[in-house]
Design a protein around this motif. Structure first.
Motif, PDB file in Angstrom:
ATOM      1  N   VAL A   1     -17.211 -33.122  -7.845  1.00  0.00           N
ATOM      2  CA  VAL A   1     -15.768 -33.313  -7.791  1.00  0.00           C
ATOM      3  C   VAL A   1     -15.163 -31.930  -7.743  1.00  0.00           C
ATOM      4  N   ASN A   2     -14.252 -31.686  -6.822  1.00  0.00           N
ATOM      5  CA  ASN A   2     -13.601 -30.391  -6.708  1.00  0.00           C
ATOM      6  C   ASN A   2     -12.900 -30.061  -8.014  1.00  0.00           C
ATOM      7  N   SER A   3     -13.149 -28.840  -8.564  1.00  0.00           N
ATOM      8  CA  SER A   3     -12.596 -28.494  -9.879  1.00  0.00           C
ATOM      9  C   SER A   3     -11.075 -28.453  -9.867  1.00  0.00           C
ATOM     10  N   ASN A   4     -10.447 -28.012  -8.774  1.00  0.00           N
ATOM     11  CA  ASN A   4      -8.985 -28.032  -8.703  1.00  0.00           C
ATOM     12  C   ASN A   4      -8.467 -29.462  -8.756  1.00  0.00           C
ATOM     13  N   GLU A   5      -9.166 -30.367  -8.104  1.00  0.00           N
ATOM     14  CA  GLU A   5      -8.775 -31.779  -8.161  1.00  0.00           C
ATOM     15  C   GLU A   5      -8.915 -32.307  -9.583  1.00  0.00           C
ATOM     16  N   SER A   6      -9.957 -31.877 -10.295  1.00  0.00           N
ATOM     17  CA  SER A   6     -10.166 -32.304 -11.680  1.00  0.00           C
ATOM     18  C   SER A   6      -9.017 -31.858 -12.555  1.00  0.00           C
ATOM     19  N   ILE A   7      -8.634 -30.608 -12.418  1.00  0.00           N
ATOM     20  CA  ILE A   7      -7.517 -30.071 -13.203  1.00  0.00           C
ATOM     21  C   ILE A   7      -6.236 -30.805 -12.855  1.00  0.00           C
ATOM     22  N   ASN A   8      -5.973 -30.988 -11.575  1.00  0.00           N
ATOM     23  CA  ASN A   8      -4.770 -31.697 -11.141  1.00  0.00           C
ATOM     24  C   ASN A   8      -4.771 -33.134 -11.646  1.00  0.00           C
ATOM     25  N   TRP A   9      -5.944 -33.788 -11.623  1.00  0.00           N
ATOM     26  CA  TRP A   9      -6.050 -35.165 -12.102  1.00  0.00           C
ATOM     27  C   TRP A   9      -5.674 -35.232 -13.575  1.00  0.00           C
ATOM     28  N   ASN A  10      -6.206 -34.300 -14.386  1.00  0.00           N
ATOM     29  CA  ASN A  10      -5.893 -34.280 -15.820  1.00  0.00           C
ATOM     30  C   ASN A  10      -4.412 -34.059 -16.059  1.00  0.00           C
ATOM     31  N   GLU A  11      -3.833 -33.073 -15.388  1.00  0.00           N
ATOM     32  CA  GLU A  11      -2.408 -32.777 -15.570  1.00  0.00           C
ATOM     33  C   GLU A  11      -1.540 -33.952 -15.171  1.00  0.00           C
ATOM     34  N   GLU A  12      -1.884 -34.597 -14.063  1.00  0.00           N
ATOM     35  CA  GLU A  12      -1.114 -35.756 -13.601  1.00  0.00           C
ATOM     36  C   GLU A  12      -1.263 -36.926 -14.576  1.00  0.00           C
ATOM     37  N   ALA A  13      -2.472 -37.148 -15.079  1.00  0.00           N
ATOM     38  CA  ALA A  13      -2.699 -38.242 -16.033  1.00  0.00           C
ATOM     39  C   ALA A  13      -1.886 -38.029 -17.304  1.00  0.00           C
ATOM     40  N   ILE A  14      -1.769 -36.794 -17.752  1.00  0.00           N
ATOM     41  CA  ILE A  14      -0.961 -36.503 -18.943  1.00  0.00           C
ATOM     42  C   ILE A  14       0.519 -36.677 -18.624  1.00  0.00           C
ATOM     43  N   SER A  15       0.979 -36.141 -17.486  1.00  0.00           N
ATOM     44  CA  SER A  15       2.405 -36.227 -17.145  1.00  0.00           C
ATOM     45  C   SER A  15       2.848 -37.670 -16.916  1.00  0.00           C
ATOM     46  N   LYS A  16       1.956 -38.514 -16.392  1.00  0.00           N
ATOM     47  CA  LYS A  16       2.285 -39.925 -16.168  1.00  0.00           C
ATOM     48  C   LYS A  16       1.989 -40.783 -17.393  1.00  0.00           C
ATOM     49  N   LYS A  17       1.584 -40.121 -18.489  1.00  0.00           N
ATOM     50  CA  LYS A  17       1.330 -40.773 -19.768  1.00  0.00           C
ATOM     51  C   LYS A  17       0.156 -41.760 -19.740  1.00  0.00           C
ATOM     52  N   HIS A  18      -0.807 -41.530 -18.828  1.00  0.00           N
ATOM     53  CA  HIS A  18      -2.047 -42.299 -18.844  1.00  0.00           C
ATOM     54  C   HIS A  18      -2.952 -41.770 -19.957  1.00  0.00           C
ATOM     55  N   ILE A  19      -2.778 -40.481 -20.266  1.00  0.00           N
ATOM     56  CA  ILE A  19      -3.490 -39.824 -21.362  1.00  0.00           C
ATOM     57  C   ILE A  19      -2.428 -39.241 -22.273  1.00  0.00           C
ATOM     58  N   LYS A  20      -2.551 -39.500 -23.580  1.00  0.00           N
ATOM     59  CA  LYS A  20      -1.591 -38.938 -24.527  1.00  0.00           C
ATOM     60  C   LYS A  20      -2.010 -37.530 -24.904  1.00  0.00           C
ATOM     61  N   SER A  21      -1.040 -36.682 -25.044  1.00  0.00           N
ATOM     62  CA  SER A  21      -1.281 -35.300 -25.448  1.00  0.00           C
ATOM     63  C   SER A  21      -0.629 -35.089 -26.813  1.00  0.00           C
ATOM     64  N   TYR A  22      -1.403 -34.564 -27.760  1.00  0.00           N
ATOM     65  CA  TYR A  22      -0.919 -34.333 -29.117  1.00  0.00           C
ATOM     66  C   TYR A  22      -1.044 -32.850 -29.443  1.00  0.00           C
ATOM     67  N   GLU A  23      -0.113 -32.322 -30.207  1.00  0.00           N
ATOM     68  CA  GLU A  23      -0.188 -30.927 -30.615  1.00  0.00           C
ATOM     69  C   GLU A  23      -1.156 -30.783 -31.784  1.00  0.00           C
ATOM     70  N   TYR A  24      -2.071 -29.848 -31.654  1.00  0.00           N
ATOM     71  CA  TYR A  24      -3.122 -29.622 -32.643  1.00  0.00           C
ATOM     72  C   TYR A  24      -2.563 -29.358 -34.033  1.00  0.00           C
ATOM     73  N   LYS A  25      -1.441 -28.668 -34.105  1.00  0.00           N
ATOM     74  CA  LYS A  25      -0.893 -28.267 -35.408  1.00  0.00           C
ATOM     75  C   LYS A  25      -0.509 -29.452 -36.294  1.00  0.00           C
ATOM     76  N   TYR A  26      -0.386 -30.651 -35.714  1.00  0.00           N
ATOM     77  CA  TYR A  26      -0.007 -31.825 -36.491  1.00  0.00           C
ATOM     78  C   TYR A  26      -1.205 -32.607 -37.034  1.00  0.00           C
ATOM     79  N   PHE A  27      -2.419 -32.127 -36.789  1.00  0.00           N
ATOM     80  CA  PHE A  27      -3.615 -32.801 -37.274  1.00  0.00           C
ATOM     81  C   PHE A  27      -4.106 -32.176 -38.568  1.00  0.00           C
TER      82      PHE A  27
END
Length: 82
Positions: free
Chosen positions: A8-34
């Motif tokens: 899998v093209n690494s740029n596509e992988s990075i873009n996929w992750n960023e898009e999944a987070i921005s579209k809220k398919h993956i939740k992103s949490y700030e480490y400092k709150y754990f």
């Protein structure tokens, strides 16, 4: 995402992750709150912890030994197949 065999093209992988987070398919949490980290497992790419988020739920956190292209591909595979 273009997948030719097992590559899998690494740029596509990075873009996929960023898009999944921005579209809220993956939740992103700030480490400092754990807090209250407890190791619950390990694997080829890193460690898995249980941690309390803010003053509510416990979540599983995955920590990567090296967030290289292979680790990103594994993360995408886990998200897609779960």
């Amino acid at each position: 995402m273009q997948n030719t065999g097992n590559t899998v093209n690494s740029n596509e992988s990075i873009n996929w992750n960023e898009e999944a987070i921005s579209k809220k398919h993956i939740k992103s949490y700030e480490y400092k709150y754990f807090g209250n980290f407890q190791e619950i497992g390990s694997g080829k790419f890193g460690m898995v912890y249980s941690a309390k988020w803010k003053n509510s739920d416990y979540l599983a956190l995955k920590s990567f030994f090296n967030l290289d292209d292979s680790a990103v591909k594994e993360l995408i595979h886990e998200v897609i197949t779960k």
